[in-house]
Design a protein around this motif. Structure first.
Motif, PDB file in Angstrom:
ATOM      1  N   ALA A   1      48.052   9.348  65.496  1.00  0.00           N
ATOM      2  CA  ALA A   1      47.236   8.994  64.338  1.00  0.00           C
ATOM      3  C   ALA A   1      45.917   9.737  64.336  1.00  0.00           C
ATOM      4  N   PHE A   2      45.394   9.963  63.160  1.00  0.00           N
ATOM      5  CA  PHE A   2      44.008  10.403  62.995  1.00  0.00           C
ATOM      6  C   PHE A   2      43.185   9.152  62.717  1.00  0.00           C
ATOM      7  N   ASP A   3      42.014   9.063  63.336  1.00  0.00           N
ATOM      8  CA  ASP A   3      41.105   7.911  63.286  1.00  0.00           C
ATOM      9  C   ASP A   3      41.551   6.825  64.260  1.00  0.00           C
ATOM     10  N   ASP A   4      40.961   6.846  65.415  1.00  0.00           N
ATOM     11  CA  ASP A   4      41.239   5.818  66.417  1.00  0.00           C
ATOM     12  C   ASP A   4      40.612   4.495  65.973  1.00  0.00           C
ATOM     13  N   ILE A   5      41.226   3.389  66.331  1.00  0.00           N
ATOM     14  CA  ILE A   5      40.695   2.064  66.011  1.00  0.00           C
ATOM     15  C   ILE A   5      40.792   1.178  67.251  1.00  0.00           C
ATOM     16  N   PRO A   6      40.012   0.096  67.308  1.00  0.00           N
ATOM     17  CA  PRO A   6      39.909  -0.681  68.551  1.00  0.00           C
ATOM     18  C   PRO A   6      41.219  -1.237  69.069  1.00  0.00           C
ATOM     19  N   TRP A   7      42.181  -1.503  68.190  1.00  0.00           N
ATOM     20  CA  TRP A   7      43.403  -2.125  68.724  1.00  0.00           C
ATOM     21  C   TRP A   7      44.510  -1.121  69.039  1.00  0.00           C
ATOM     22  N   PHE A   8      44.319   0.171  68.810  1.00  0.00           N
ATOM     23  CA  PHE A   8      45.329   1.151  69.225  1.00  0.00           C
ATOM     24  C   PHE A   8      45.594   1.108  70.734  1.00  0.00           C
ATOM     25  N   PRO A   9      44.572   0.896  71.588  1.00  0.00           N
ATOM     26  CA  PRO A   9      44.878   0.809  73.025  1.00  0.00           C
ATOM     27  C   PRO A   9      45.706  -0.411  73.396  1.00  0.00           C
ATOM     28  N   HIS A  10      45.812  -1.394  72.483  1.00  0.00           N
ATOM     29  CA  HIS A  10      46.473  -2.655  72.819  1.00  0.00           C
ATOM     30  C   HIS A  10      47.856  -2.795  72.187  1.00  0.00           C
ATOM     31  N   THR A  11      48.303  -1.779  71.416  1.00  0.00           N
ATOM     32  CA  THR A  11      49.659  -1.817  70.897  1.00  0.00           C
ATOM     33  C   THR A  11      50.629  -1.469  72.020  1.00  0.00           C
ATOM     34  N   ASP A  12      51.910  -1.669  71.784  1.00  0.00           N
ATOM     35  CA  ASP A  12      52.918  -1.359  72.787  1.00  0.00           C
ATOM     36  C   ASP A  12      53.898  -0.342  72.203  1.00  0.00           C
ATOM     37  N   PRO A  13      53.783   0.922  72.620  1.00  0.00           N
ATOM     38  CA  PRO A  13      52.828   1.474  73.584  1.00  0.00           C
ATOM     39  C   PRO A  13      51.482   1.766  72.912  1.00  0.00           C
ATOM     40  N   PRO A  14      50.435   1.954  73.703  1.00  0.00           N
ATOM     41  CA  PRO A  14      49.145   2.354  73.132  1.00  0.00           C
ATOM     42  C   PRO A  14      49.283   3.683  72.383  1.00  0.00           C
ATOM     43  N   ILE A  15      48.602   3.798  71.250  1.00  0.00           N
ATOM     44  CA  ILE A  15      48.815   4.929  70.346  1.00  0.00           C
ATOM     45  C   ILE A  15      47.849   6.076  70.646  1.00  0.00           C
ATOM     46  N   THR A  16      48.413   7.257  70.816  1.00  0.00           N
ATOM     47  CA  THR A  16      47.620   8.479  70.942  1.00  0.00           C
ATOM     48  C   THR A  16      46.964   8.771  69.594  1.00  0.00           C
ATOM     49  N   ALA A  17      45.659   9.056  69.604  1.00  0.00           N
ATOM     50  CA  ALA A  17      44.932   9.175  68.335  1.00  0.00           C
ATOM     51  C   ALA A  17      43.783  10.167  68.443  1.00  0.00           C
TER      52      ALA A  17
ATOM     53  N   LEU B   1      49.604   2.446  61.062  1.00  0.00           N
ATOM     54  CA  LEU B   1      50.108   1.077  61.232  1.00  0.00           C
ATOM     55  C   LEU B   1      51.316   0.829  60.338  1.00  0.00           C
ATOM     56  N   GLY B   2      51.299   1.373  59.118  1.00  0.00           N
ATOM     57  CA  GLY B   2      52.463   1.259  58.245  1.00  0.00           C
ATOM     58  C   GLY B   2      53.670   1.963  58.832  1.00  0.00           C
ATOM     59  N   ALA B   3      53.439   3.135  59.425  1.00  0.00           N
ATOM     60  CA  ALA B   3      54.534   3.862  60.073  1.00  0.00           C
ATOM     61  C   ALA B   3      55.112   3.059  61.221  1.00  0.00           C
ATOM     62  N   LEU B   4      54.255   2.436  62.010  1.00  0.00           N
ATOM     63  CA  LEU B   4      54.717   1.621  63.132  1.00  0.00           C
ATOM     64  C   LEU B   4      55.569   0.453  62.639  1.00  0.00           C
ATOM     65  N   ASP B   5      55.175  -0.162  61.534  1.00  0.00           N
ATOM     66  CA  ASP B   5      55.966  -1.247  60.952  1.00  0.00           C
ATOM     67  C   ASP B   5      57.359  -0.759  60.563  1.00  0.00           C
TER      68      ASP B   5
ATOM     69  N   GLN C   1      46.643   4.196  52.820  1.00  0.00           N
ATOM     70  CA  GLN C   1      46.941   2.773  52.850  1.00  0.00           C
ATOM     71  C   GLN C   1      48.211   2.542  53.670  1.00  0.00           C
ATOM     72  N   ALA C   2      48.332   1.351  54.259  1.00  0.00           N
ATOM     73  CA  ALA C   2      49.463   1.067  55.148  1.00  0.00           C
ATOM     74  C   ALA C   2      50.802   1.154  54.430  1.00  0.00           C
ATOM     75  N   ASP C   3      50.868   0.694  53.182  1.00  0.00           N
ATOM     76  CA  ASP C   3      52.142   0.714  52.454  1.00  0.00           C
ATOM     77  C   ASP C   3      52.687   2.128  52.322  1.00  0.00           C
ATOM     78  N   SER C   4      51.806   3.093  52.089  1.00  0.00           N
ATOM     79  CA  SER C   4      52.281   4.472  51.949  1.00  0.00           C
ATOM     80  C   SER C   4      52.787   4.999  53.289  1.00  0.00           C
ATOM     81  N   GLY C   5      52.154   4.617  54.390  1.00  0.00           N
ATOM     82  CA  GLY C   5      52.654   5.021  55.694  1.00  0.00           C
ATOM     83  C   GLY C   5      54.031   4.475  55.968  1.00  0.00           C
ATOM     84  N   ARG C   6      54.249   3.229  55.547  1.00  0.00           N
ATOM     85  CA  ARG C   6      55.557   2.594  55.720  1.00  0.00           C
ATOM     86  C   ARG C   6      56.613   3.322  54.873  1.00  0.00           C
TER      87      ARG C   6
END
Length: 375
Positions: free
Chosen positions: A271-287, A250-254, A220-225
């Motif tokens: 990250a493990f598990d690529d998702i559609p918006w990883f290419p659109h973050t700044d910077p795009p996330i290696t996954a 995503l939690g880590a990025l936050d 979950q995102a909260d645990s990543g944060r």
């Protein structure tokens, strides 16, 4: 709404004959079959699925229990399951466990009570008594993505170990030596497998995975944060944070951005598990990307094989590393580097490219280079 009696009257046959035609019984004559189907079409008759299931002991319905419907990985998985099931003549009822074993068992119990023909499950833990009992009772079942060790049920999954090894090799070549991981729940096979694969890959390069660089998350995102905040508070923070799940990434990025730190200048992120918006973050996330759609389709095919009396087998598909720019890569691989395309007009063909144009220093001769992928 027309009834089966109306169809029988219109076709001039008995109700039993109509029933045999609708159930594709071979004893019906071609003439009777034609008259019944003509009446069915003319009256718009639709068989009662519940009543038919009582006679055939089949509902043409599959159950799918996923771990978290808000996770884009499982959303895509559910979609591919539904599409493949529909193509094979089955409907799907979906239950969302929300990463809770009690809610998972609630959905499994409800689906079994509704007399589904088979069950697809991505287990939230490895010790559900209800699921163990269902498997031992012969319920047609397939585990997808995750599984329960010691249970004789086909498993459809991706092999992430090779991709994790590729990721570590990639990070090592970029010069990173202090690598940390946000691990998933140890009770899940994917949670334990990914952290062990990461540890083993580090050992191949003579690197350790200290306890301080191993954070326990819950997909979950909260645990990543939370885990990332702990990493950043260390006297010597890691150079790279590898989140073993997209939501934890995503939690880590936050957490990184909340400290006004920059990816990858201050800390790299993968990250493990690529998702559609990883290419659109700044910077795009290696996954690491899993073949999610094919996993869902293969799981349905295995379950239908089991339901229809064939012998299914477990399926393992490869995951792949998608290199972007969140780990210090100067730029993603570009198609224009192909020898098919000529260099830009401003580049002199006489002079070779400057060394600084290479985004990554090449590995030592004994190291096998990582195959880069783009999405």
């Amino acid at each position: 709404m027309a009834s089966i009696k109306d169809v029988a009257a219109a076709a001039g046959v008995s109700v039993a004959t109509v029933s045999r035609v609708l159930n594709d019984h071979p004893s019906v004559s071609a003439d009777a079959r034609t008259r019944v189907m003509t009446a069915v079409a003319a009256l718009g008759y639709r068989p009662n699925a519940v009543a038919r299931s009582l006679r055939t002991d089949q509902t043409r319905t599959l159950g799918l229990v996923i771990s978290d419907v808000l996770n884009p990985y499982f959303t895509e998985l559910a979609r591919s399951v539904e599409e493949e099931a529909r193509a094979l003549g089955y409907s799907v009822i979906i239950g969302n466990a929300d990463e809770r074993p009690d809610l998972q068992d609630h959905h499994v119990r409800t689906l079994l009570d509704r007399r589904i023909d088979g069950l697809l499950v991505s287990p939230t833990d490895g010790g559900s008594p209800l699921m163990l009992d269902a498997a031992r009772a012969g319920t047609p079942m397939v585990f997808v993505d995750r599984w329960i060790r010691g249970v004789d049920v086909p498993v459809v999954r991706a092999d992430g170990q090779g991709a994790v090894r590729e990721l570590v090799a990639h990070l090592y070549r970029l010069g990173h030596r202090r690598l940390a991981i946000i691990a998933g729940p140890a009770a899940t096979t994917t949670g334990s497998e990914r952290v062990e694969a990461f540890r083993a890959a580090l050992a191949e390069y003579g690197l350790d995975l200290p306890d301080a660089y191993t954070g326990q998350g819950d997909f979950q995102a909260d645990s990543g944060r939370r885990v990332t905040e702990g990493f950043l508070d260390l006297p010597e923070p890691p150079e790279v944070i590898f989140a073993a799940d997209n939501l934890m990434a995503l939690g880590a990025l936050d957490a990184i951005r909340a400290r006004r730190l920059r990816v990858p200048d201050d800390v790299a992120l993968a990250a493990f598990d690529d998702i559609p918006w990883f290419p659109h973050t700044d910077p795009p996330i290696t996954a690491i990307a899993q073949p999610t759609g094919e996993l869902g389709r293969a799981a349905v095919r295995a379950l239908v094989d089991r339901i229809e009396g064939r012998t299914p087998t477990s399926v393992t598909l490869p995951a792949r590393l998608v290199v972007r720019r969140s780990c210090g890569e100067s730029s993603p691989p570009a198609p224009t580097r192909s020898p098919v395309h000529p260099p830009a007009p401003t580049r002199s063909p006489v002079h070779p490219p400057a060394p600084t144009r290479s985004p990554v220093h090449p590995p030592a001769p004994t190291q096998s280079p990582v195959q880069r992928s783009t999405s």
